[in-house]
Write a protein that holds these residues in place. Sequence first.
Motif, PDB file in Angstrom:
ATOM      1  N   SER A   5      -5.601  -4.701  -1.741  1.00  0.00           N
ATOM      2  CA  SER A   5      -6.887  -4.733  -2.498  1.00  0.00           C
ATOM      3  C   SER A   5      -7.480  -3.396  -2.283  1.00  0.00           C
ATOM      4  CB  SER A   5      -7.906  -5.551  -2.297  1.00  0.00           C
ATOM      5  OG  SER A   5      -7.562  -6.928  -2.576  1.00  0.00           O
ATOM      6  N   GLU A   6      -7.234  -2.745  -0.855  1.00  0.00           N
ATOM      7  CA  GLU A   6      -7.835  -1.659  -0.599  1.00  0.00           C
ATOM      8  C   GLU A   6      -7.048  -0.757  -1.353  1.00  0.00           C
ATOM      9  OE1 GLU A   6      -8.285   1.127   3.558  1.00  0.00           O
ATOM     10  OE2 GLU A   6      -7.377  -0.772   3.713  1.00  0.00           O
ATOM     11  N   ALA A   7      -5.596  -0.572  -1.524  1.00  0.00           N
ATOM     12  CA  ALA A   7      -5.144   0.453  -1.975  1.00  0.00           C
ATOM     13  C   ALA A   7      -5.451   0.713  -3.726  1.00  0.00           C
ATOM     14  CB  ALA A   7      -3.678   0.306  -2.064  1.00  0.00           C
ATOM     15  N   VAL A  21      -3.296   0.232 -12.514  1.00  0.00           N
ATOM     16  CA  VAL A  21      -3.292  -0.824 -11.613  1.00  0.00           C
ATOM     17  C   VAL A  21      -1.865  -1.550 -11.970  1.00  0.00           C
ATOM     18  CG1 VAL A  21      -5.725  -1.404 -11.892  1.00  0.00           C
ATOM     19  CG2 VAL A  21      -4.146  -2.207 -13.408  1.00  0.00           C
ATOM     20  N   LEU A  22      -1.200  -1.021 -12.891  1.00  0.00           N
ATOM     21  CA  LEU A  22       0.108  -1.801 -13.294  1.00  0.00           C
ATOM     22  C   LEU A  22       1.172  -2.157 -12.108  1.00  0.00           C
ATOM     23  CD1 LEU A  22       1.706  -2.970 -15.628  1.00  0.00           C
ATOM     24  CD2 LEU A  22       2.831  -0.779 -16.044  1.00  0.00           C
ATOM     25  N   LEU A  23       1.485  -1.074 -11.330  1.00  0.00           N
ATOM     26  CA  LEU A  23       2.520  -1.140 -10.381  1.00  0.00           C
ATOM     27  C   LEU A  23       1.887  -2.080  -9.268  1.00  0.00           C
ATOM     28  CD1 LEU A  23       3.932   2.182 -10.186  1.00  0.00           C
ATOM     29  CD2 LEU A  23       4.638   0.487 -11.589  1.00  0.00           C
ATOM     30  N   TYR A  24       0.637  -2.023  -8.831  1.00  0.00           N
ATOM     31  CA  TYR A  24       0.381  -3.097  -7.839  1.00  0.00           C
ATOM     32  C   TYR A  24       0.092  -4.649  -8.399  1.00  0.00           C
ATOM     33  CZ  TYR A  24      -1.190   1.109  -5.307  1.00  0.00           C
ATOM     34  OH  TYR A  24      -1.214   2.230  -4.722  1.00  0.00           O
ATOM     35  N   TYR A  25      -0.256  -4.565  -9.749  1.00  0.00           N
ATOM     36  CA  TYR A  25      -0.111  -5.892 -10.333  1.00  0.00           C
ATOM     37  C   TYR A  25       1.315  -6.576 -10.341  1.00  0.00           C
ATOM     38  CZ  TYR A  25       0.526  -8.866 -14.559  1.00  0.00           C
ATOM     39  OH  TYR A  25       1.092  -9.897 -15.507  1.00  0.00           O
ATOM     40  N   PHE A  72       5.027 -10.523  -9.272  1.00  0.00           N
ATOM     41  CA  PHE A  72       6.398 -10.538  -9.179  1.00  0.00           C
ATOM     42  C   PHE A  72       7.234 -10.137  -8.081  1.00  0.00           C
ATOM     43  CE2 PHE A  72       4.892 -10.359 -13.694  1.00  0.00           C
ATOM     44  CZ  PHE A  72       5.241 -11.664 -14.250  1.00  0.00           C
ATOM     45  N   GLY A  73       6.579  -9.884  -7.067  1.00  0.00           N
ATOM     46  CA  GLY A  73       7.263  -8.915  -5.926  1.00  0.00           C
ATOM     47  C   GLY A  73       7.925  -7.925  -6.200  1.00  0.00           C
ATOM     48  N   PHE A  74       7.762  -7.111  -7.039  1.00  0.00           N
ATOM     49  CA  PHE A  74       8.429  -5.877  -7.425  1.00  0.00           C
ATOM     50  C   PHE A  74       8.491  -4.826  -6.269  1.00  0.00           C
ATOM     51  CE2 PHE A  74       9.105  -5.984 -12.407  1.00  0.00           C
ATOM     52  CZ  PHE A  74       9.598  -7.235 -12.188  1.00  0.00           C
ATOM     53  N   LEU A  77     -11.611  -5.858 -11.648  1.00  0.00           N
ATOM     54  CA  LEU A  77     -11.149  -7.105 -12.452  1.00  0.00           C
ATOM     55  C   LEU A  77      -9.810  -7.290 -11.986  1.00  0.00           C
ATOM     56  CD1 LEU A  77     -12.312  -8.816 -14.657  1.00  0.00           C
ATOM     57  CD2 LEU A  77     -11.014  -7.122 -16.322  1.00  0.00           C
ATOM     58  N   THR A  78      -8.910  -6.342 -11.807  1.00  0.00           N
ATOM     59  CA  THR A  78      -7.523  -6.782 -11.366  1.00  0.00           C
ATOM     60  C   THR A  78      -7.464  -7.479 -10.059  1.00  0.00           C
ATOM     61  OG1 THR A  78      -6.873  -4.734 -12.739  1.00  0.00           O
ATOM     62  CG2 THR A  78      -5.478  -5.656 -11.048  1.00  0.00           C
ATOM     63  N   SER A  79      -8.185  -6.658  -9.177  1.00  0.00           N
ATOM     64  CA  SER A  79      -8.326  -7.254  -7.830  1.00  0.00           C
ATOM     65  C   SER A  79      -8.740  -8.844  -7.727  1.00  0.00           C
ATOM     66  CB  SER A  79      -9.214  -6.473  -6.786  1.00  0.00           C
ATOM     67  OG  SER A  79      -9.290  -6.892  -5.651  1.00  0.00           O
ATOM     68  N   TRP A  80      -9.662  -8.930  -8.606  1.00  0.00           N
ATOM     69  CA  TRP A  80     -10.269 -10.563  -8.618  1.00  0.00           C
ATOM     70  C   TRP A  80      -9.329 -11.586  -9.246  1.00  0.00           C
ATOM     71  CZ3 TRP A  80     -14.439 -12.418 -12.830  1.00  0.00           C
ATOM     72  CH2 TRP A  80     -14.716 -13.671 -12.362  1.00  0.00           C
ATOM     73  N   PHE A  81      -8.595 -11.074 -10.154  1.00  0.00           N
ATOM     74  CA  PHE A  81      -7.574 -12.165 -10.926  1.00  0.00           C
ATOM     75  C   PHE A  81      -6.213 -12.070  -9.976  1.00  0.00           C
ATOM     76  CE2 PHE A  81     -10.445 -12.034 -14.230  1.00  0.00           C
ATOM     77  CZ  PHE A  81     -10.255 -13.238 -14.971  1.00  0.00           C
ATOM     78  N   LEU A  82      -6.015 -11.189  -9.149  1.00  0.00           N
ATOM     79  CA  LEU A  82      -4.954 -11.413  -8.514  1.00  0.00           C
ATOM     80  C   LEU A  82      -5.298 -12.144  -7.087  1.00  0.00           C
ATOM     81  CD1 LEU A  82      -3.488  -7.592  -8.555  1.00  0.00           C
ATOM     82  CD2 LEU A  82      -2.664  -9.672  -9.540  1.00  0.00           C
ATOM     83  N   SER A  83      -6.479 -12.372  -6.755  1.00  0.00           N
ATOM     84  CA  SER A  83      -6.788 -12.950  -5.528  1.00  0.00           C
ATOM     85  C   SER A  83      -6.819 -14.451  -5.814  1.00  0.00           C
ATOM     86  CB  SER A  83      -8.266 -12.593  -5.173  1.00  0.00           C
ATOM     87  OG  SER A  83      -9.284 -13.022  -6.156  1.00  0.00           O
TER      88      SER A  83
END
Length: 441
Positions: free
Chosen positions: A49-51, A257-261, A266-268, A383-389
């Motif tokens: 999340s920090e990144a 945010v795409l690469l972090y998503y 998917f562990g890419f 928003l991305t960090s929230w839905f990835l948590s």
Amino acid sequence: MGFEGMKKLKPLLHLLLPLCVHWIAEEMTVSVLVDVTTGALCPGKTTCSEAIYINGVQQTVVGIFKMIVLPILGQLADEYGRKPLLILTVSTTIIPFGLLTINKSREMVYAYYVLRTISYIISQGSIFCISVAYAADVVDVSSRAAVFSWITGLFSASHVLGNVLARFLPVGYIFQVSIGLLIFVPVYMTLFLEETVSPKTEVTRSSTLKSNTLKIVQERYNSMRYAANLVTSSPTLKCISLVSFFYELGMSGISGVLLYYLKSAFGFNKNQFSEILMMVGVGSIVSQIVVLPLINPLFGEKVILCLALLSSIAYAMLYGLAWAPWVPYLSASFGVIYILVKPSTYAVISKAALSADQGKAQGFVAGIQSVASLLSPIVMSPLTSWFLSRDAPFNCKGFSILCASLCMVVSLCYASTLKVEAPRERTFDEIAENIEAPLLT
């Protein structure tokens, strides 16, 4: 484009070669930076999340300053020449990447983000704007869309080569090779790039620092006001500004945010990132260098722009709804078409502006795009960090990307109303304010 079209690119050789090298050097670090920053800031974790937040803050700060810097750089390129501005902008990436070559510790990553933010403010967008203005100086209006497409096509080709290097070079050597290429670029431009604009000449007078400062501020204000009037008084430039704003609002939010998503969902890792970017790059080369120059005379910039925006909507929705690791690869394939948004936009702006106003028009619209890149991370990062948590309200890790796709829908609506019109001739007073003209024709 044909043999005749290739001949038109000959005056641009000393521009395109160093730009390709610069883009290769930057792109080869992209897929590695995710692992480097995640490893330094969140050791042993796949989600950081920090990144994500630091990237969002970086994008916001860059957007704030680019609103001012991009139009000014475009004006300076019209007044003092394309060459010095290009050398300045391509030189800014050397120091931040040099830091990561020395050390990849947590402290060095923070220092990288600070210096890279400054680099982005000066170079992001401005390299393209000034390069497009340079090309407009030496290419006739009827061929500009094809030439701009070649420039963006070479940008994609450079990305492919950069990702090939990233895929097969050891991580320890990637930044070293990148630094060597980045240093080569400004040196080459200094030696071989020919100026196309007659720089503004002024009589040297003894004056105080205060009067000189006030004069510079007044000049920038007048030039900025002229550029704003240039865009707002043209229905074509006004409409393409709105198209660019909403497209950039959605696309910059996704790219941030795409690469972090993908890493979280998917562990890419570096290899998958490079494969996706290479796949898009190869298709983009064909679509920009071969397809667009062939279909542009048949359909025009507006139709191509609308098709590209429609493709960007599909691209975003597939990423947002990705349910398996192969779906991102399918989504990335739409990049072959949506990549045509950029050259189509450049061509519309160039057609709607006079020769002496190319830098101002391109820079002002790029400044409007920077407003979008300022706003998007304010929403996309949290928003991305929230839905990835684990605290997400429902299971849809790509929900933020789906929201971003709505911006592209608005952009498409504006593009459907676009009318590409030639610029009006300026009055004598307006010409007096901008007496510089291209040297090369």
